[in-house]
Write an enzyme that holds these catalytic residues in place. Structure first.
Site, mmCIF file in Angstrom:
data_model
loop_
_atom_site.group_PDB
_atom_site.id
_atom_site.type_symbol
_atom_site.label_atom_id
_atom_site.label_comp_id
_atom_site.label_asym_id
_atom_site.label_seq_id
_atom_site.Cartn_x
_atom_site.Cartn_y
_atom_site.Cartn_z
ATOM 1 N N SER A 119 0.857 -1.250 0.057
ATOM 2 C CA SER A 119 -0.028 0.079 -0.113
ATOM 3 C C SER A 119 0.908 1.406 -0.065
ATOM 4 C CB SER A 119 -0.969 -0.139 1.028
ATOM 5 O OG SER A 119 -0.480 -0.929 2.518
ATOM 6 N N HIS A 140 -2.881 -3.283 -6.282
ATOM 7 C CA HIS A 140 -3.499 -2.745 -4.838
ATOM 8 C C HIS A 140 -4.941 -3.264 -4.791
ATOM 9 C CE1 HIS A 140 -3.657 0.700 -1.864
ATOM 10 N NE2 HIS A 140 -3.358 -0.525 -1.415
ATOM 11 N N GLU A 152 -5.823 -0.760 -7.854
ATOM 12 C CA GLU A 152 -4.923 0.242 -8.421
ATOM 13 C C GLU A 152 -3.899 -0.627 -9.017
ATOM 14 O OE1 GLU A 152 -4.648 4.297 -5.935
ATOM 15 O OE2 GLU A 152 -4.015 2.645 -4.856
ATOM 16 N N ASN A 190 -4.644 6.380 -1.300
ATOM 17 C CA ASN A 190 -4.105 6.546 -0.068
ATOM 18 C C ASN A 190 -3.734 8.071 0.164
ATOM 19 O OD1 ASN A 190 -4.802 4.247 1.367
ATOM 20 N ND2 ASN A 190 -2.840 3.439 0.789
HETATM 21 P P1 NAI Z 1 -1.624 -9.264 7.539
HETATM 22 O O1 NAI Z 1 -0.499 -9.200 8.739
HETATM 23 O O2 NAI Z 1 -3.229 -9.461 7.831
HETATM 24 O O3 NAI Z 1 -1.109 -10.537 6.962
HETATM 25 C C1 NAI Z 1 0.105 -10.752 6.390
HETATM 26 C C2 NAI Z 1 0.393 -12.416 6.344
HETATM 27 O O4 NAI Z 1 1.507 -12.602 5.705
HETATM 28 C C3 NAI Z 1 0.299 -13.149 7.609
HETATM 29 O O5 NAI Z 1 -0.482 -14.117 7.592
HETATM 30 C C4 NAI Z 1 1.912 -13.504 7.855
HETATM 31 O O6 NAI Z 1 1.904 -14.618 8.529
HETATM 32 C C5 NAI Z 1 2.228 -13.700 6.250
HETATM 33 N N1 NAI Z 1 3.705 -13.440 6.115
HETATM 34 C C6 NAI Z 1 4.535 -12.637 6.630
HETATM 35 N N2 NAI Z 1 5.751 -13.011 6.121
HETATM 36 C C7 NAI Z 1 5.622 -13.876 5.176
HETATM 37 C C8 NAI Z 1 6.536 -14.650 4.342
HETATM 38 N N3 NAI Z 1 7.754 -14.224 4.258
HETATM 39 N N4 NAI Z 1 6.218 -15.540 3.651
HETATM 40 C C9 NAI Z 1 4.577 -15.954 3.465
HETATM 41 N N5 NAI Z 1 3.918 -15.212 4.163
HETATM 42 C C10 NAI Z 1 4.305 -14.336 5.085
HETATM 43 O O7 NAI Z 1 -1.457 -8.044 6.461
HETATM 44 P P2 NAI Z 1 -2.521 -7.579 5.598
HETATM 45 O O8 NAI Z 1 -3.398 -6.410 6.308
HETATM 46 O O9 NAI Z 1 -3.249 -8.722 4.933
HETATM 47 O O10 NAI Z 1 -1.426 -6.619 4.442
HETATM 48 C C11 NAI Z 1 -0.534 -7.395 3.799
HETATM 49 C C12 NAI Z 1 -0.210 -6.580 2.537
HETATM 50 O O11 NAI Z 1 -1.328 -5.596 1.832
HETATM 51 C C13 NAI Z 1 0.718 -5.458 3.172
HETATM 52 O O12 NAI Z 1 1.880 -5.109 2.171
HETATM 53 C C14 NAI Z 1 -0.239 -4.110 3.218
HETATM 54 O O13 NAI Z 1 0.305 -2.799 3.254
HETATM 55 C C15 NAI Z 1 -1.232 -4.369 1.982
HETATM 56 N N6 NAI Z 1 -2.355 -3.904 2.035
HETATM 57 C C16 NAI Z 1 -3.109 -3.961 3.463
HETATM 58 C C17 NAI Z 1 -4.529 -3.238 3.270
HETATM 59 C C18 NAI Z 1 -5.260 -3.347 4.658
HETATM 60 O O14 NAI Z 1 -6.411 -2.858 4.820
HETATM 61 N N7 NAI Z 1 -5.008 -4.424 5.496
HETATM 62 C C19 NAI Z 1 -5.233 -2.799 2.456
HETATM 63 C C20 NAI Z 1 -4.257 -2.826 0.929
HETATM 64 C C21 NAI Z 1 -3.089 -3.212 1.025
#
Ligand code: NAI
Length: 284
Positions: A119, A140, A152, A190
């Site tokens: 993001s 995105h 996006e 954003n």
């Molecule tokens: P989250 O913390 O809910 O999930 C991340 C997952 O990735 C976890 O299950 C973790 O165990 C796993 N993980 C971490 N390192 C890893 C690796 N090396 N290999 C495999 N799995 C791994 O995070 P979320 O919120 O889903 O965010 C993920 C991405 O999406 C980030 O880049 C965030 O900036 C982006 N994003 C998040 C939004 C939101 O509203 N939460 C909206 C749009 C983008």
């Protein structure tokens, strides 16, 4: 470039939603995460979301069951070897994302498209870590993924036309609306949305209005479905702060300075819904 087999790395908030969207649209998906527990949580979230869609009449029971059967899970990254498109949705840290990208370079064929759901991190910086930077691109998605229409599409400086076109087409194939943004800090959504939330926090900080009144005014006066402070609580105030810092440092412009109250809330651990307290309280 034909996209049929999808890989999703990360089974968290975004990853499980992304896997679900591809599976509902008929794609075979492998969802990968570090632990079996994370994968189980991800699959349970997909089941709950699909059940909600069945209840709303958006899917039949059979369609939901078919979608679920198209998703397999794995802890090994090597399961990405035969994928046409891999969407990475892991922790928002450049060094972790580039480390995974380098591993994918060794595992996947040079034709596999590698998309990141970042993001706020520069796609050009992420792509630079790959031996084949032309195949790296930003997709995105927005939260909750099953509900939100927009993707996006962010081209890194290095992304090829073919990759941008293939990813735009696959976004349409899963029923989303792709819109292009250049690789600029905060992209479009954003960059507009997060300073708006930050300014609402400044109104509270300066005693202009209470959180309840700020949110009520934006709902009643601007027809927003949700007030900016409730939205900040939903996104997570740590995430809001992180994006403001990215904008402020990236553009080197004080107009993006994070509100002092936002910083204090994060220092206090009052991050919004996920901690039960932000600008509003979320008991239980
Ligand atoms: P989250 O913390 O809910 O999930 C991340 C997952 O990735 C976890 O299950 C973790 O165990 C796993 N993980 C971490 N390192 C890893 C690796 N090396 N290999 C495999 N799995 C791994 O995070 P979320 O919120 O889903 O965010 C993920 C991405 O999406 C980030 O880049 C965030 O900036 C982006 N994003 C998040 C939004 C939101 O509203 N939460 C909206 C749009 C983008």
């Amino acid at each position: 470039m034909k996209i049929e087999k999808i890989g999703v790395i990360g089974a968290g908030t975004m990853g499980n939603g992304i896997a679900q969207c591809f599976a509902v649209a008929g794609f075979a998906v492998v969802m990968q995460d570090l632990s079996a527990a994370a994968l189980e949580r991800g699959r349970a979230a997909i089941e709950t979301s699909l059940a909600r869609q069945v209840k709303k009449g958006a899917l039949t029971e059979a369609e939901a069951a078919d979608a679920l059967s198209r998703i397999t899970t794995a802890t090994e990254l090597t399961t990405m070897a035969d994928r046409d498109l891999v969407v990475e949705a892991i922790v928002e840290r450049l060094e972790v994302k580039t480390q995974v990208l380098k591993q994918l370079d060794a595992i996947c064929g040079a034709q596999t498209i590698l998309a990141s759901n970042t993001s706020s991190i520069s796609l050009t910086q992420i792509a630079a870590a790959s031996a084949h930077p032309g195949r790296v691109i930003g997709m995105h998605f927005f939260n909750p993924v099953a509900m939100m229409q927009l993707i996006e599409i962010i081209r890194a400086l290095q992304t090829t036309d073919e990759v941008a076109q293939a990813v735009t087409e696959v976004a349409r194939a899963i029923g989303k609306s792709p819109h292009a943004s250049s690789d600029s800090y905060g992209f479009v959504v954003n960059r507009l949305l997060v300073p708006f939330i930050n300014e609402a926090i400044n109104c509270v900080h300066e005693g202009v209005a209470t959180p309840q009144d700020v949110d009520a005014m934006m709902k009643l006066g601007a027809n927003h479905p949700m007030g900016p402070l409730a939205l900040g609580d939903l996104i997570g105030l740590d995430v809001v702060l992180n994006i403001m810092e990215t904008l402020c440092q990236g553009f080197d412009d004080p107009k993006y300075r994070p509100s002092p109250l936002l910083k204090q809330m994060v220092h206090a651990g009052w991050l919004g819904r996920k901690t039960g307290k932000g600008f509003f309280d979320y008991p239980g």
